[in-house]
Design a protein around this motif. Structure first.
Motif, short mmCIF file in Angstrom:
data_model
loop_
_atom_site.label_atom_id
_atom_site.label_comp_id
_atom_site.label_asym_id
_atom_site.label_seq_id
_atom_site.Cartn_x
_atom_site.Cartn_y
_atom_site.Cartn_z
N UNK B 77 0.91 -1.23 0.09
CA UNK B 77 -0.12 -0.10 0.05
C UNK B 77 0.88 1.27 0.09
N UNK B 81 0.10 4.09 -2.88
CA UNK B 81 -0.33 5.47 -2.44
C UNK B 81 0.79 6.35 -3.09
N UNK B 246 5.72 -0.18 9.17
CA UNK B 246 4.33 -0.51 9.81
C UNK B 246 3.90 -2.05 9.55
N UNK B 275 0.75 3.77 7.06
CA UNK B 275 -0.30 3.06 6.29
C UNK B 275 -1.52 2.74 6.90
N UNK B 276 -2.64 2.96 6.32
CA UNK B 276 -3.98 2.92 6.66
C UNK B 276 -4.84 1.47 6.28
N UNK B 277 -5.55 1.07 7.16
CA UNK B 277 -6.46 0.01 6.77
C UNK B 277 -7.24 0.45 5.50
N UNK B 278 -7.38 -0.45 4.35
CA UNK B 278 -7.92 -0.15 2.99
C UNK B 278 -7.56 1.00 2.77
N UNK B 279 -6.28 1.73 2.92
CA UNK B 279 -5.69 2.67 2.43
C UNK B 279 -6.11 4.20 2.78
N UNK B 281 -8.48 4.18 5.96
CA UNK B 281 -9.25 4.35 7.26
C UNK B 281 -8.22 4.28 8.38
N UNK B 282 -8.29 3.48 9.45
CA UNK B 282 -7.53 3.69 10.72
C UNK B 282 -5.94 3.30 10.36
N UNK B 284 -2.68 1.05 11.14
CA UNK B 284 -2.32 -0.29 11.48
C UNK B 284 -1.89 -0.21 13.02
#
Lengths: 329, 329
Positions: B77, B81, B246, B275-279, B281-282, B284
């Motif tokens: 990810x 991104x 991460x 990095x975030x969940x599903x790009x 969201x929260x 990690x």
């Protein structure tokens, strides 16, 4: 040859690979040749550092060996993986990818698709949910997940079969009262079939089910309200929920746990997509896996097919169920 | 004009936008113009459905308005991104992206970078950890995260500062005994500075620390062994761990919880990347966030800069700390 300044010719590549010049030309132009020949030619191209001048080539043959790929973004891991595999497929055929991200802006999608005609790309692979998109007449186009009409082949996972499979799995795991949750456009698109397949399986199996669908733009809290309405004395009315995407499943699981509902002990959850943490680690949830590599290969195969006019208007590739910890099996 | 078959000219665009033809030309060629002018020209281009013929344009001006982007993959990810934001930056300047994924195969990286010279792309933005990569002489190239020498500007996050910040945050949160974990190549690259910054902060703050680094290819179990060696009667020797990415932090947290060690109660963990969940969201984990949008904008700004020769050889952009649940604050 080596690092000399003379640019090797197609003949040099043919000699190095031990094949005819015509075979080299075919590989360079993305035409079908036996896999072994293709590999030999590609190795020779790399070894000799042979370089194709796409401009001269573009004017000569009206082929550019460039495919335009239009997707909303690469932030969503599903789109990112799709583009990743399409890119690999194209490279194996010596095609290059012109990437256009649109943030799902209909105007921008139209701009890129229209631009493609004069840009002399050899074809377009497009993921757009814009029903008004005017598709080009003179350029091969493949749509992912959205059906634009019989002249534009659409490649998708078997959404109907996937919805059906999700209901079957929940019932197999002992669920007696199901729900389907979805956010997204009301417009006809392939993704809506997930609901239809789910509902059909529930009816076949004689299991009661509830559908909760909210439009794009409606806040997520609409789902929280829905779940709260169905929560009685700490127990949820449903013991199995199918969410239209893994990312929705992830949010729903979070909401349920916040309400004191245990997953999977009290409610089992199945998502759709098969997205993994960091792209290649664990699954986020139990899920219906889209066959991304096969879908990508199919898109590339079709967009390069001279017989595209004879292609089916819809190609649904088979999905599979994967356990990801949010169901009992 | 509308949907007629006549292709509008640059003059038509200029009239529609109410600007000089030279301004339209600048926008099309990615040269700097005032933001307001650029927006007006872009709107006129879309409205009139004006199409640039890149081939004619390429032959005329030896500019193609295409930038080649070379990255290992879009599964990770972080890479996805980065490419997403580079794509948006390029589009805003009317540049197009030729995307090449390499799976970090050194031969393929070399093939794509070498190919670029004859492909007449206007520049390359490359993320490669291959120290042997021969860079082209006649084409602007920007490297992400890997320093190739003074002639190739390298854009990265402030890795040294980020490592330093991670140690500071752990100590601020009460940690008394730290560790740094990393997997990756031994070769000099920007990412190694995360360790150096971390070690330096530990020394400044007088906090003991342990480094555990394993090479690419060494199985992850080496970290499990390391953690087990430092586990005495259920308590870990460390109360704060900085992981170089991460994704490593995610795995380490999983391993620790499996050993009965609580995160963040017993051990606080900080990763690196953001990095975030599903790009989107929260997060990690608690993490040092790379400024991806700024890094992407800098890469694009530099690769299109006529004064590239005068650019700094290394540009480190500031990072920030973000709480993600795996530290006490």
């Amino acid at each position: 040859m080596g690092k000399g300044k003379t640019n090797p010719t197609m003949k040099d590549v043919a000699r190095e690979a031990g094949v005819a010049v015509g075979t080299v030309s075919k590989v360079i132009n993305g035409l079908p040749v036996g896999k072994e020949y293709r590999i030999r030619v590609e190795e020779a191209i790399r070894k000799l550092n042979y370089r194709v001048n796409i401009y001269a080539q573009g004017l000569r043959s009206s082929r550019t060996n460039v495919i335009q790929v239009v997707v909303p973004n690469l932030i969503n891991p599903f789109f990112a993986s799709l583009v990743n595999f399409i890119n690999k497929e194209l490279a194996q055929r010596n095609y290059k990818m012109m990437l256009c991200t649109t943030d799902a802006d209909p105007e921008l999608e139209q701009f890129y698709v229209s631009m493609s005609e004069q840009q002399k790309v050899d074809g377009i692979i497009c993921l757009s949910y814009n029903p008004m998109l005017e598709v080009p007449e003179n350029i091969p186009m493949i749509s992912v997940d959205r059906y634009f009409g019989t002249n534009i082949p659409c490649v998708s996972s078997d959404n109907y079969g996937g919805g059906h499979l999700a209901a079957e799995k929940l019932v197999e795991n002992g669920c007696k009262n199901l729900a389907f949750l979805r956010t997204g456009t009301k417009l006809v698109n392939e993704t809506n079939k997930r609901k239809a397949g789910f509902a059909s399986a529930c009816e076949e199996l004689g299991v009661p089910y509830t559908l909760k669908m909210i439009d794009d733009g409606t806040p997520y809290s609409a789902f929280e309200d829905f779940l709260r309405e169905h929560l009685h004395g700490g127990a949820l009315d449903f013991d199995g929920i199918f969410c239209a995407t893994d990312s929705l499943a992830y949010q729903i699981i979070h909401t349920l746990r916040g309400m004191g509902v245990r997953v999977p002990e009290d409610v089992q959850i199945i998502g759709y997509d098969g997205v993994r943490y960091f792209g290649d680690m664990d699954l986020y949830c139990s899920t219906i896996v889209q066959p991304l590599e096969e879908m990508s290969a199919t898109c590339v195969h079709l967009v390069l097919d001279d017989q595209l006019g004879k292609a089916p208007s819809l190609i649904c590739l088979p999905v599979s169920y994967a356990y990801g910890g949010t169901t009992k099996a």
